[in-house]
Design a protein around this motif. Structure first.
Motif, mmCIF file in Angstrom:
data_model
loop_
_atom_site.group_PDB
_atom_site.id
_atom_site.type_symbol
_atom_site.label_atom_id
_atom_site.label_comp_id
_atom_site.label_asym_id
_atom_site.label_seq_id
_atom_site.Cartn_x
_atom_site.Cartn_y
_atom_site.Cartn_z
ATOM 1 N N THR A 235 0.841 -1.210 0.000
ATOM 2 C CA THR A 235 0.000 0.000 0.000
ATOM 3 C C THR A 235 0.870 1.251 0.000
ATOM 4 O O THR A 235 0.615 2.196 -0.743
ATOM 5 N N LEU A 236 1.894 1.252 0.831
ATOM 6 C CA LEU A 236 2.809 2.418 0.892
ATOM 7 C C LEU A 236 3.538 2.606 -0.443
ATOM 8 O O LEU A 236 3.739 3.738 -0.881
ATOM 9 N N ASP A 237 3.882 1.511 -1.068
ATOM 10 C CA ASP A 237 4.567 1.588 -2.374
ATOM 11 C C ASP A 237 3.642 2.185 -3.430
ATOM 12 O O ASP A 237 4.065 3.035 -4.225
ATOM 13 N N GLU A 238 2.384 1.778 -3.413
ATOM 14 C CA GLU A 238 1.408 2.322 -4.365
ATOM 15 C C GLU A 238 1.204 3.806 -4.131
ATOM 16 O O GLU A 238 1.079 4.588 -5.091
ATOM 17 N N GLU A 239 1.155 4.222 -2.870
ATOM 18 C CA GLU A 239 0.993 5.644 -2.537
ATOM 19 C C GLU A 239 2.191 6.462 -3.002
ATOM 20 O O GLU A 239 2.035 7.627 -3.379
#
Length: 125
Positions: free
Chosen positions: A119-123
């Motif tokens: 999720t953090l990578d996508e953000e």
């Protein structure tokens, strides 16, 4: 170069300097070839002994992170990029171990931890 020293730390002042300069180099804040302040200038800036800054620079040179040239000064080494890369991996592994420890303390399993990382990578994109 912003170095913060703590007199209340159990770590010797020269070691604090080494640690912070090492961190700046490994994180890419100080690029290869970057001139470091002279030993005397750093001592003056930090209001410490010239002997202390000399010891810190010698330690950084022993580690292969800094090259010192007589009459020219000290510079971030550009010769040992593989070492710097390995050290950066080591720092990353330490951070990842800390994340795993913290997630386990929260009762999270590996799949949940990986999902948060995704999720953090996508953000970030």
């Amino acid at each position: 170069m912003n170095i913060l020293l703590s007199n209340s730390s159990g770590e010797p002042i020269y070691a604090q300097i080494v640690s912070q300069v090492r961190q700046m180099i490994l994180q890419g804040e100080l690029a290869p070839g970057t001139a470091l302040p002279s030993i005397r200038q750093l001592a003056k800036d930090l209001q410490i002994s010239v002997i202390t800054t000399k010891r810190a620079y010698e330690e950084l040179e022993r580690e292969g992170l800094v090259d010192s040239l007589v009459g020219k000064g000290s510079f971030v080494s550009g010769m040992n990029q593989q070492y710097i890369r390995e050290q950066r991996y080591r720092l990353l592994e330490e951070k990842m171990r800390e994340v795993l420890r913290d997630s386990r303390l929260l009762g999270m399993g590996l799949p949940e931890t990986i999902e948060i990382l995704k999720t953090l990578d996508e953000e970030a994109e």
